[in-house]
Enzyme design. Structure first.
Site, PDB file in Angstrom:
ATOM      1  N   ASN A 104      -2.696 -56.872  -5.558  1.00 14.41           N
ATOM      2  CA  ASN A 104      -3.532 -57.531  -6.563  1.00 14.41           C
ATOM      3  C   ASN A 104      -3.861 -58.954  -6.110  1.00 14.41           C
ATOM      4  O   ASN A 104      -3.598 -59.942  -6.812  1.00 14.41           O
ATOM      5  CB  ASN A 104      -2.829 -57.535  -7.926  1.00 14.41           C
ATOM      6  CG  ASN A 104      -3.815 -57.575  -9.082  1.00 14.41           C
ATOM      7  OD1 ASN A 104      -5.007 -57.752  -8.878  1.00 14.41           O
ATOM      8  ND2 ASN A 104      -3.321 -57.439 -10.291  1.00 14.41           N
ATOM      9  N   HIS A 148      -1.287 -59.864 -18.710  1.00 19.60           N
ATOM     10  CA  HIS A 148      -1.254 -58.404 -18.670  1.00 19.60           C
ATOM     11  C   HIS A 148      -1.291 -57.797 -20.065  1.00 19.60           C
ATOM     12  O   HIS A 148      -1.846 -56.710 -20.252  1.00 19.60           O
ATOM     13  CB  HIS A 148      -0.002 -57.926 -17.923  1.00 19.60           C
ATOM     14  CG  HIS A 148      -0.186 -57.853 -16.441  1.00 19.60           C
ATOM     15  ND1 HIS A 148       0.069 -58.909 -15.601  1.00 19.60           N
ATOM     16  CD2 HIS A 148      -0.621 -56.838 -15.644  1.00 19.60           C
ATOM     17  CE1 HIS A 148      -0.193 -58.550 -14.348  1.00 19.60           C
ATOM     18  NE2 HIS A 148      -0.614 -57.306 -14.353  1.00 19.60           N
TER      19      HIS A 148
END
Length: 470
Positions: free
Chosen positions: A315, A346
């Site tokens: 990521n 998140h």
């Protein structure tokens, strides 16, 4: 029948592909997502070939990119896609009303592009040039974006479904037809005195990435049900399986969850490349690099020999965002602050917080081992190989141990897993971090600067002696 109804109602987007969902036995929302990404891939080729900056204006490219993005979002998410418009519209209003001096403060926990844009405008229009780092100077925005540019950056069809995020300057340079204009282009223009192609074709790279993404998809569909993560907390499994076998199963169960991310991110990267976005200069051998906005390096992940190397290659664009908006700007405990921000970004599931809080402890321990132990293994290739093998195994197990709550999401199952391991890695890492202290970052930077200054002084002294002798 109940399963079919659940599959239909779970998706708020278009039901046009419901027959495909039933044939493939995949949830409709996943079918919509993959089909839209494939349509985005085809659209990206069309965008590059028929709406090239040499043929059309930035206004048209912005408008088409935005409208296609919103259409794909509507197809996938239905009326939930209004979230993209609402969030972008509200935050644009905040940017205009609060002014460049304060715009970065109210956006800290929203989305990556919005917070990045806020800080980059603040850097370019409210801070002095001498106070910026080299990276901040490159990405700083010197004028307020128009509404169309802002919506195009946030909602374009290239990244609205799966990213990756990118800097505003990189995106605008791509739209206007000069993808490297604000970066150092001198190394790109010539190789051994020969001029290089200013706009290389991405076709080979796109084919490679599409093939890689669908290979990862096939791997995931083949093995995802063989090693379910939930078995790590099954009572019979915990009670009747030797600990070494639990360790091996943990590694295999987490290994087989990664290909789905490889598929999504590699395909998203290919879509951007197909449109001509993502060119990042040339390698030493003259090969064009298309990794400006790549989100992962698969081999570096699977063979990582440290926690940091794994995180640096997983990521990637999110890691860049966290570094730019938090780690580089936080005056106290930047590592902890960065992990906490990542958990907040998140979502609200407790498993995210357990994962990132565990990540803080493991990162500090890994840093302590690297600074205090690694130098003792660098004296011979054999010792270095032994160190790499040991740290590879330790890194893979540490990553798996850390991210189990990320997959399980809930507190109860996550604590049950950690309890089955007696919280062993938590305690081990705390002991390592305490027993092998590492200097704070600002002190390490001072030491590096002092070392560089000493080397420069020695070099100057040597030059002076040579001049005297001649």
């Amino acid at each position: 029948m109940a399963d079919d109804d659940a599959r239909t109602t779970a998706c708020t987007g278009s039901s046009l592909l419901q027959p495909v969902s039933e044939i493939t036995d995949l949830p409709l929302d996943q079918v919509n997502f993959v089909v839209c990404q494939l349509c985005a891939l085809i659209s990206a080729f069309w965008f590059r070939l028929f709406l090239h900056p040499s043929k059309t204006s930035p206004f048209i490219r912005h408008m088409v990119a935005t409208l296609l993005g919103l259409y794909f979002a509507l197809f996938c998410f239905g009326w939930y896609a209004l979230h993209f418009l609402l969030q972008s519209g509200l935050t644009y209003g905040i940017m205009i009303l609060t002014g460049v001096e304060h715009m970065h403060n109210p956006m800290m926990v929203i989305t990556q592009k919005i917070t990045s844009l806020a800080f980059e405008i603040h850097d370019g229009m409210a801070r002095k040039e001498e106070h910026l780092t080299a990276g901040q100077k490159i990405l700083a925005i010197r004028r307020m974006p128009s509404l169309l540019e802002y919506f195009s950056y946030n909602c374009n069809f290239l990244g609205i479904l799966a990213g990756p995020t990118c800097s505003y300057n990189d995106y605008i340079a791509f739209i206007e037809g000069d993808p490297r204009r604000h970066r150092d282009q001198e190394a790109d223009r010539k190789s051994n005195g020969k001029p290089r192609q200013s706009e290389p074709s991405p076709n080979v790279e796109v084919v490679r990435k599409v093939a890689t993404s669908f290979f990862c998809l096939l791997v995931f569909l083949s093995v995802c049900k063989v090693f379910p993560v939930e078995r790590n907390i099954d009572d019979d499994f915990i009670a009747n399986t030797p600990f070494y076998a639990q360790v091996v199963y943990l590694y295999l169960s987490m290994l087989t969850t990664r290909p789905k991310y490889y598929f999504v991110w590699t395909l998203a990267d290919a879509i951007n490349n197909a449109a001509g976005f993502g060119f990042n200069g040339y390698d030493g051998d003259g090969s064009p690099r298309w990794d400006l906005i790549s989100n992962l390096r698969i081999l570096n992940i699977e063979f990582a020999t440290s926690f940091k190397v794994f995180l640096d290659n997983w990521n990637i664009q999110t890691a860049h965002w966290l570094k730019r908006v938090c780690y580089e700007r936080c005056p106290y405990h930047p590592t902890a602050a960065t992990f906490i921000l990542s958990a907040m970004w998140h979502g609200a599931y407790p498993g995210y917080y357990l994962t990132f809080l565990t990540g803080i402890v493991i990162t500090l321990a890994a840093r302590a081992v690297r600074h205090n132990v690694r130098p003792h293994f660098l004296h011979s290739p054999t010792h270095k190989l032994v160190y790499d093998v040991i740290t590879w195994a330790a890194t893979q197990i540490a990553i798996c141990y850390t991210v189990v709550p990320f997959v399980l999401l809930s507190v109860g199952p996550s604590i049950k897993f950690y309890r089955s391991w007696c919280f062993s890695l938590h305690f081990t890492c705390i002991l390592l971090a305490v027993a092998l202290p590492v200097k704070p970052r600002h002190l390490r930077l001072k030491d590096q600067q002092k070392g560089l200054q000493r080397r420069l002084e020695v070099a100057d002294a040597n030059c002076s002696q040579k001049e005297k002798s001649t």
